[in-house]
Design an enzyme around this catalytic site. Structure first.
Site, short mmCIF file in Angstrom:
data_model
loop_
_atom_site.label_atom_id
_atom_site.label_comp_id
_atom_site.label_asym_id
_atom_site.label_seq_id
_atom_site.Cartn_x
_atom_site.Cartn_y
_atom_site.Cartn_z
CD GLU A 83 28.87 22.73 -36.86
OE1 GLU A 83 29.22 21.66 -37.36
OE2 GLU A 83 27.83 22.84 -36.18
CB CYS A 120 25.03 22.12 -33.85
SG CYS A 120 25.13 21.98 -35.63
CG HIS A 244 20.69 21.36 -32.92
ND1 HIS A 244 21.12 22.55 -33.46
CD2 HIS A 244 21.07 20.40 -33.79
CE1 HIS A 244 21.74 22.31 -34.60
NE2 HIS A 244 21.71 21.00 -34.84
N1 COA Z 1 5.43 17.50 -49.09
C1 COA Z 1 5.64 17.31 -47.76
N2 COA Z 1 6.71 16.61 -47.26
C2 COA Z 1 7.60 16.09 -48.13
C3 COA Z 1 7.42 16.23 -49.52
C4 COA Z 1 6.29 16.98 -49.99
N3 COA Z 1 6.08 17.16 -51.30
N4 COA Z 1 8.46 15.60 -50.13
C5 COA Z 1 9.24 15.07 -49.15
N5 COA Z 1 8.72 15.36 -47.94
C6 COA Z 1 9.25 15.04 -46.63
C7 COA Z 1 9.84 13.63 -46.52
O1 COA Z 1 8.84 12.68 -46.22
C8 COA Z 1 10.82 13.83 -45.37
O2 COA Z 1 10.14 13.85 -44.13
P1 COA Z 1 10.30 12.61 -43.09
O3 COA Z 1 11.75 12.51 -42.78
O4 COA Z 1 9.48 13.04 -41.93
O5 COA Z 1 9.78 11.41 -43.82
C9 COA Z 1 11.34 15.25 -45.59
O6 COA Z 1 10.37 15.90 -46.42
C10 COA Z 1 12.71 15.30 -46.28
O7 COA Z 1 12.64 14.53 -47.43
P2 COA Z 1 13.80 13.48 -47.78
O8 COA Z 1 13.44 12.75 -49.01
O9 COA Z 1 14.16 12.67 -46.56
O10 COA Z 1 14.98 14.53 -48.06
P3 COA Z 1 16.49 14.25 -48.44
O11 COA Z 1 16.77 12.82 -48.70
O12 COA Z 1 16.80 15.22 -49.52
O13 COA Z 1 17.34 14.63 -47.10
C11 COA Z 1 18.02 15.52 -44.97
C12 COA Z 1 16.86 15.36 -46.00
C13 COA Z 1 17.54 16.29 -43.77
C14 COA Z 1 18.52 14.15 -44.52
C15 COA Z 1 19.15 16.32 -45.65
O14 COA Z 1 18.70 17.61 -45.87
C16 COA Z 1 20.44 16.38 -44.88
O15 COA Z 1 21.29 15.51 -45.05
N6 COA Z 1 20.64 17.41 -44.04
C17 COA Z 1 21.88 17.65 -43.33
C18 COA Z 1 22.06 16.79 -42.10
C19 COA Z 1 21.25 17.23 -40.96
O16 COA Z 1 20.87 18.35 -40.86
N7 COA Z 1 21.01 16.26 -40.05
C20 COA Z 1 20.21 16.51 -38.86
C21 COA Z 1 20.85 16.14 -37.58
S1 COA Z 1 21.94 17.36 -36.91
#
Ligand code: COA
Length: 445
Positions: A83, A120, A244
Site C-alpha cells: 500500500e 494490509c 494481522h
Molecule cells: N502504560 C500502559 N498503557 C498505556 C499507557 C501507559 N502509560 N498510556 C496509554 N496506554 C494505552 C491506552 O490505554 C491504549 O490502550 P487501549 O486501547 O487498550 O485502552 C493504548 O495505550 C494506546 O493509547 P491511546 O491513547 O489510545 O493512543 P492514541 O490515541 O495515540 O492512538 C492508535 C492509538 C492505535 C489509535 C493510533 O496509533 C493509530 O491511529 N494507529 C493507526 C491506525 C491503526 O493502526 N489501526 C488499527 C487497525 S488496522
C-alpha cells in the site's frame, strides 16, 4: 489432494530503527509505557535513504531464491502486495524482477506479474491468487513468488506515527510445501468502510479509534463465515492464531473477543461459569445496550481468568514478538505474525508438524479473511536458517533529529539530501530517477 502452501519465507527489515520509549516518547511528552505496553511496539524499523519497497522486496526475494537454490525459470508468477506504491500504472513486481535479473542468469519474461491492493489484506490475497493458480493446474510445475513490502509512514504528528514500520516478507508458494499448507475453507467479512485510506496521497488519512472497531467487526464476520464452511472452532484446534498486527495492542483486543467466541457453548465456558458466570445471551436482555454492557462486564472478567491468560501466552503472545520489534509492516504484518510464532516454537523445540494455525488477515476499507494452515514436516528447517535476529540487531539506532531527516527523505513532497546511515553490502539499492521519472536500482556487492 496435493497440498499447496508456503514453501519458504524470508524477510528484509528496513535498516534503521526508532526507539519509541527512549527516543520518541520524551519528545512527544508521553509515558514510554504508552508505546511499549499499550500499543506494544518497542522499535519501529525504518528505511535508510537508499531503501524503498523495491529494494526491501527484492532483497527478501533474493535471500529466498538463494536459500532454495532457485533460478528465474522456476518462478511462474511474481505478485507484490503493497500500500506504499509510487506508480499508478507500472507494478512494483516489474521493478523487483528487473533487480533480480541483474544478479541471476536467465529472466522472468514468462512469469505473470502483478500488484494487489486491499490495504494490509493484499499479501494474503496474493497467497490466494497463487494457491488458485496452482490448484487450477496453470503453473506448469513452477512456483509463485509473493512479496509483501511496505514503508508504513504516517504524517508527522498523526497518532499512527507511533506504529510506523518498514520491511518486506517474501514467500514461495508451491505444491507439497515445506512450511504450511493452506486450507481450502476461507471466511470473509467485508464492508464499505472509511477507517484508513490514501486517496492519491502518500500518508494515510486515519480514523484510528474507528479502525479498531472496524477491524474487530470484520474479523468477527470472517470467523463466523469461516465456521459456516469449516465447522465450529475450538481453542484446542489451533496451536497459534496469527492475526494481522498493526500493533500488538490491537491483537490483544482481537484475541479476547476471539476467545469469547470460540469458547461459547464449550466445556471451557462451563468451567469458567463458577467464577465469572455464563456468557451473556442476547435473548436474555431487553435492549441491545443492556446486552452490550453485560458483554463488556463478562470480557473484563474473562481477561483475568487463568484459562484465558494461559491460552493467550501460548497461542497469541508468540505471534506478536517480531511485530513488537519492528512496528507495522502493513501487507506483511500477518505474515510476520505467522513467522514469529514458528520461530518461537523452533526456539523452544516444540514439534509443530501436523498442527494447525488459524490465520486472520485484515485490510482497512475494509475486509477480513480467515483460513486455517497445517504445519508441514519441513517447517523447522524453513525458519531456523533465517537471519531475523541479526537483521534486527544490526539496525542503526536513530536520534530524534535523524528520524526527522529520514521521514523527510521518504516524503514524496520534499526534496532533501541526507547521507546514508548504514553501508549497503550484498544488496539492491535505490540509485535515483531515470528520464521518465522511473526509479533506478543496482546491486551492491
Ligand atoms: N502504560 C500502559 N498503557 C498505556 C499507557 C501507559 N502509560 N498510556 C496509554 N496506554 C494505552 C491506552 O490505554 C491504549 O490502550 P487501549 O486501547 O487498550 O485502552 C493504548 O495505550 C494506546 O493509547 P491511546 O491513547 O489510545 O493512543 P492514541 O490515541 O495515540 O492512538 C492508535 C492509538 C492505535 C489509535 C493510533 O496509533 C493509530 O491511529 N494507529 C493507526 C491506525 C491503526 O493502526 N489501526 C488499527 C487497525 S488496522
Amino acid at each position: 489432494m496435493t497440498a499447496v502452501g508456503i514453501d519458504a519465507i524470508e524477510l528484509w527489515s528496513g535498516k534503521l530503527r526508532l526507539d519509541l520509549a527512549e527516543t520518541f516518547a520524551p519528545v512527544k511528552g508521553e509515558d514510554p509505557g504508552k508505546y511499549t505496553k499499550g500499543i506494544g511496539i518497542e522499535y519501529s524499523s525504518l528505511p535508510d535513504v537508499y531503501e524503498d519497497i523495491v529494494t526491501m522486496g527484492a532483497n527478501a526475494a533474493k535471500q529466498l531464491m538463494d536459500r532454495k537454490g532457485l533460478t528465474p525459470e522456476d518462478i511462474g508468477r511474481i505478485d507484490v502486495a503493497t500500500e506504499s506504491a509510487f506508480d499508478n500504472s507500472k507494478p512494483v513486481s516489474t521493478y523487483i524482477a528487473g533487480c533480480l535479473e541483474q544478479v541471476y542468469d536467465g529472466d522472468f519474461h514468462h512469469a505473470n506479474k502483478g500488484e494487489r491492493k486491499f490495504a494490509c489484506l493484499s499479501g494474503t490475497q496474493c497467497l490466494d491468487d497463487a494457491y488458485n493458480w496452482i490448484r487450477a493446474g496453470r503453473n506448469r510445475g513452477r512456483a509463485a513468488l509473493v512479496i509483501a513490502t511496505d514503508t508504513a509512514l504516517y504524517e508527522r504528528g498523526d497518532p499512527g506515527e507511533a506504529t510506523q514500520g518498514a520491511g518486506a516478507v517474501a514467500m514461495l508458494i508451491d505444491e507439497e510445501p515445506d512450511i504450511v499448507a493452506l486450507s481450502t475453507e476461507q471466511g470473509y467479512g467485508s464492508a464499505d468502510e472509511t477507517d484508513f485510506l490514501k486517496p492519491n496521497q502518500q500518508f494515510p488519512s486515519v480514523d484510528g479509534k474507528r479502525s479498531i472497531q472496524v477491524y474487530l467487526a470484520r474479523m468477527r464476520e470472517a470467523l463466523e463465515d469461516y465456521e459456516s464452511v469449516a465447522g465450529d472452532t475450538h481453542p484446542e484446534d489451533f496451536v497459534y492464531f496469527p492475526f494481522h498486527t498493526p500493533y500488538p495492542g490491537m491483537v490483544r483486543k482481537a484475541a479476547l473477543l476471539g476467545y469469547r467466541h470460540i469458547t461459547r457453548d464449550t466445556e471451557i465456558e462451563d468451567a469458567l461459569a463458577d467464577d465469572i458466570g455464563m456468557q451473556p445471551r442476547e435473548e436474555n436482555y431487553e435492549t441491545r445496550e443492556d446486552y452490550e454492557e453485560a458483554i463488556r462486564a463478562y470480557m473484563d472478567e474473562l481477561k483475568g481468568t487463568r484459562q484465558y491468560q494461559e491460552w493467550y501466552e501460548q497461542a497469541i503472545e508468540p505471534t506478536i514478538q517480531v511485530s513488537g520489534q519492528v512496528g507495522n509492516w502493513y501487507t506483511a504484518s500477518v505474515h510476520l505474525a505467522r513467522l514469529s510464532a514458528l520461530r518461537a516454537a523452533a526456539s523452544e523445540d516444540v514439534d509443530l508438524a501436523g498442527e494447525k494455525m488459524l490465520v486472520g488477515s485484515y485490510g482497512s476499507g475494509a475486509q477480513a479473511e480467515i483460513h486455517a494452515e497445517t504445519v508441514r514436516d519441513g517447517w523447522r528447517e524453513g525458519v531456523e536458517g533465517l537471519d531475523v535476529d541479526a537483521q534486527l540487531a544490526d539496525r542503526y539506532d536513530l536520534s530524534f533529529e535523524e528520524y526527522e531527516l529520514v521521514h523527510d527523505v521518504h516524503n514524496h513532497q520534499k526534496e532533501v539530501e541526507v547521507e546514508e546511515f548504514t553501508q549497503p553490502e550484498g544488496e539492491f539499492v535505490f540509485t535515483g530517477w531515470g528520464r521518465m521519472n522511473e526509479r533506478r536500482y543496482e546491486y551492491v556487492e
